[in-house]
Structures are given as C-alpha cells and as structure tokens.
Design a protein around this motif. Structure first.
Motif, PDB file in Angstrom:
ATOM      1  N   GLY A  54       0.794  -1.227   0.000  1.00  0.00           N
ATOM      2  CA  GLY A  54       0.000   0.000   0.000  1.00  0.00           C
ATOM      3  C   GLY A  54       0.822   1.271   0.000  1.00  0.00           C
ATOM      4  N   GLY A  55       2.150   1.133   0.048  1.00  0.00           N
ATOM      5  CA  GLY A  55       3.026   2.298  -0.019  1.00  0.00           C
ATOM      6  C   GLY A  55       3.535   2.805   1.327  1.00  0.00           C
ATOM      7  N   SER A  56       3.163   2.148   2.425  1.00  0.00           N
ATOM      8  CA  SER A  56       3.700   2.546   3.733  1.00  0.00           C
ATOM      9  C   SER A  56       5.179   2.214   3.783  1.00  0.00           C
ATOM     10  CB  SER A  56       2.965   1.827   4.852  1.00  0.00           C
ATOM     11  OG  SER A  56       1.606   2.193   4.863  1.00  0.00           O
ATOM     12  N   ILE A  57       5.942   3.098   4.427  1.00  0.00           N
ATOM     13  CA  ILE A  57       7.399   2.996   4.406  1.00  0.00           C
ATOM     14  C   ILE A  57       7.966   2.943   5.817  1.00  0.00           C
ATOM     15  CG2 ILE A  57       9.505   4.280   3.821  1.00  0.00           C
ATOM     16  CD1 ILE A  57       7.986   5.343   1.353  1.00  0.00           C
ATOM     17  N   LYS A  58       8.995   2.146   5.970  1.00  0.00           N
ATOM     18  CA  LYS A  58       9.783   2.139   7.194  1.00  0.00           C
ATOM     19  C   LYS A  58      11.246   2.256   6.798  1.00  0.00           C
ATOM     20  CE  LYS A  58       6.522  -0.435  10.022  1.00  0.00           C
ATOM     21  NZ  LYS A  58       6.312  -1.531  10.989  1.00  0.00           N
ATOM     22  N   ASP A  59      11.965   3.088   7.517  1.00  0.00           N
ATOM     23  CA  ASP A  59      13.378   3.350   7.231  1.00  0.00           C
ATOM     24  C   ASP A  59      14.227   3.150   8.471  1.00  0.00           C
ATOM     25  OD1 ASP A  59      12.377   6.189   5.292  1.00  0.00           O
ATOM     26  OD2 ASP A  59      13.122   4.277   4.523  1.00  0.00           O
ATOM     27  N   ARG A  60      15.461   2.740   8.226  1.00  0.00           N
ATOM     28  CA  ARG A  60      16.444   2.709   9.289  1.00  0.00           C
ATOM     29  C   ARG A  60      16.828   4.147   9.634  1.00  0.00           C
ATOM     30  NH1 ARG A  60      19.242  -1.577  10.418  1.00  0.00           N
ATOM     31  NH2 ARG A  60      21.058  -1.420  11.765  1.00  0.00           N
ATOM     32  N   ASP A  61      17.090   4.417  10.911  1.00  0.00           N
ATOM     33  CA  ASP A  61      17.383   5.789  11.332  1.00  0.00           C
ATOM     34  C   ASP A  61      18.553   6.394  10.561  1.00  0.00           C
ATOM     35  OD1 ASP A  61      16.575   5.471  14.896  1.00  0.00           O
ATOM     36  OD2 ASP A  61      15.324   5.799  13.121  1.00  0.00           O
ATOM     37  N   SER A  62      19.559   5.605  10.279  1.00  0.00           N
ATOM     38  CA  SER A  62      20.770   6.141   9.659  1.00  0.00           C
ATOM     39  C   SER A  62      20.569   6.568   8.203  1.00  0.00           C
ATOM     40  CB  SER A  62      21.904   5.123   9.737  1.00  0.00           C
ATOM     41  OG  SER A  62      21.554   3.927   9.064  1.00  0.00           O
ATOM     42  N   VAL A  63      19.441   6.178   7.599  1.00  0.00           N
ATOM     43  CA  VAL A  63      19.203   6.564   6.209  1.00  0.00           C
ATOM     44  C   VAL A  63      18.039   7.531   6.065  1.00  0.00           C
ATOM     45  CG1 VAL A  63      20.111   4.334   5.456  1.00  0.00           C
ATOM     46  CG2 VAL A  63      17.624   4.685   5.567  1.00  0.00           C
ATOM     47  N   LYS A  64      17.331   7.800   7.158  1.00  0.00           N
ATOM     48  CA  LYS A  64      16.196   8.719   7.087  1.00  0.00           C
ATOM     49  C   LYS A  64      16.643  10.089   6.599  1.00  0.00           C
ATOM     50  CE  LYS A  64      13.149   6.581  10.507  1.00  0.00           C
ATOM     51  NZ  LYS A  64      12.500   6.692  11.827  1.00  0.00           N
ATOM     52  N   GLY A  65      15.857  10.642   5.677  1.00  0.00           N
ATOM     53  CA  GLY A  65      16.195  11.942   5.112  1.00  0.00           C
ATOM     54  C   GLY A  65      17.173  11.881   3.955  1.00  0.00           C
ATOM     55  N   ARG A  66      17.780  10.711   3.740  1.00  0.00           N
ATOM     56  CA  ARG A  66      18.738  10.560   2.630  1.00  0.00           C
ATOM     57  C   ARG A  66      18.268   9.532   1.603  1.00  0.00           C
ATOM     58  NH1 ARG A  66      23.737   8.628   3.513  1.00  0.00           N
ATOM     59  NH2 ARG A  66      23.102   7.297   5.246  1.00  0.00           N
ATOM     60  N   PHE A  67      17.690   8.436   2.058  1.00  0.00           N
ATOM     61  CA  PHE A  67      17.221   7.373   1.174  1.00  0.00           C
ATOM     62  C   PHE A  67      15.709   7.433   1.058  1.00  0.00           C
ATOM     63  CE2 PHE A  67      20.861   4.075   1.975  1.00  0.00           C
ATOM     64  CZ  PHE A  67      21.800   5.046   1.682  1.00  0.00           C
ATOM     65  N   THR A  68      15.215   7.173  -0.146  1.00  0.00           N
ATOM     66  CA  THR A  68      13.770   7.123  -0.371  1.00  0.00           C
ATOM     67  C   THR A  68      13.431   5.861  -1.151  1.00  0.00           C
ATOM     68  OG1 THR A  68      13.644   9.544  -0.450  1.00  0.00           O
ATOM     69  CG2 THR A  68      11.775   8.301  -1.330  1.00  0.00           C
ATOM     70  N   ILE A  69      12.580   5.039  -0.565  1.00  0.00           N
ATOM     71  CA  ILE A  69      12.107   3.836  -1.244  1.00  0.00           C
ATOM     72  C   ILE A  69      10.771   4.150  -1.905  1.00  0.00           C
ATOM     73  CG2 ILE A  69      10.909   2.908   0.777  1.00  0.00           C
ATOM     74  CD1 ILE A  69      11.845   0.116  -0.088  1.00  0.00           C
ATOM     75  N   SER A  70      10.556   3.583  -3.096  1.00  0.00           N
ATOM     76  CA  SER A  70       9.296   3.794  -3.797  1.00  0.00           C
ATOM     77  C   SER A  70       9.038   2.585  -4.693  1.00  0.00           C
ATOM     78  CB  SER A  70       9.337   5.079  -4.634  1.00  0.00           C
ATOM     79  OG  SER A  70      10.335   4.994  -5.643  1.00  0.00           O
ATOM     80  N   ARG A  71       7.793   2.479  -5.143  1.00  0.00           N
ATOM     81  CA  ARG A  71       7.469   1.376  -6.028  1.00  0.00           C
ATOM     82  C   ARG A  71       6.597   1.871  -7.167  1.00  0.00           C
ATOM     83  NH1 ARG A  71       5.407  -3.017  -2.194  1.00  0.00           N
ATOM     84  NH2 ARG A  71       5.442  -4.237  -4.127  1.00  0.00           N
TER      85      ARG A  71
END
Length: 126
Positions: A54-71
């Motif tokens: 459904g597009g909900s995202i979870k990120d590791r703290d060390s990549v938040k604000g730098r990495f973006t996952i999408s589909r």
C-alpha cells in the motif's frame, strides 16, 4: 517463482546520489512487501528501507532523510533513491520480498523476508 534482480549500483563520491532498482522475473512484485538491505564487509546484513504493497514505508534511522524507497507497480519495479551518500554506506545492496504485504515490526531483520536478489555493489569513495 519469484526471482529478484537488482541494478544501479556503482562507484560514487561522498555526497553523491545513486538510484537502485529491483525488478522480478516470473512473478509480479505488487503483492509483496519489499525491503532493501545492505551488507558491508565483515558486518551483518541489515535492513535499510521497506515498502508495503500500500506504499507505507519504514526506514532505518541512519538513512532517514537521505534514502527514499518507492514502487512503480506498472513497471513492476521498486526503487531506492540514495542521496547524500557517505563512505559508511558502502555495501552490497540487496532487495528482498516478504511473503506478506506489510513491513512488519521486525522488517529490518533478514528472517522477515523469503526471496532475495543477488545484490549490487555500492561504493562511496573519493
């Protein structure tokens, strides 16, 4: 059978960007939660980001604000846009598919995913 293929890795200078792609042969990715993991030399494989069907995202703290996952379901592809890369981001990056549509509580653990690609090398160095 779900077979995952990663692409887009390479050598980049600190502060640079790369976009990784994950696609599949034989089956659609659309019904799976997809995670991006990475493994640096001598270290355990760790989850970087996860995206649910459904597009909900979870990120590791060390990549938040730098990495973006999408589909992009139409293209049967999941992306990982990586900006502001640091030398400590150097690793082999893997995409993985879970047997369910959501990124669970322990999404960052290898055991949460059943299908894996072969990985793509990302090297951040000047």
């Amino acid at each position: 059978q779900l077979q995952l293929v990663e692409s887009g890795g390479g050598l980049v200078q600190p502060g640079g960007s790369l976009r990784l792609s994950c696609t599949s042969s034989g089956s659609t990715l659309n019904s799976y939660a997809i995670g991006w993991f990475r493994q640096a030399p001598g270290k355990e494989r760790e989850g970087a980001s996860c995206i649910s069907t459904g597009g909900s995202i979870k990120d590791r703290d060390s990549v938040k604000g730098r990495f973006t996952i999408s589909r992009d379901n139409a293209k049967n592809t999941v992306y990982l846009q990586m900006n502001g890369l640091k030398p400590e981001d150097t690793a082999v990056y893997y995409c993985a598919a879970a047997e369910w549509p959501l990124c669970g509580t322990y999404w960052y653990e290898v055991r949460a995913f059943s299908h894996w690609g072969q990985g793509t090398q990302v090297t951040v160095s000047s």
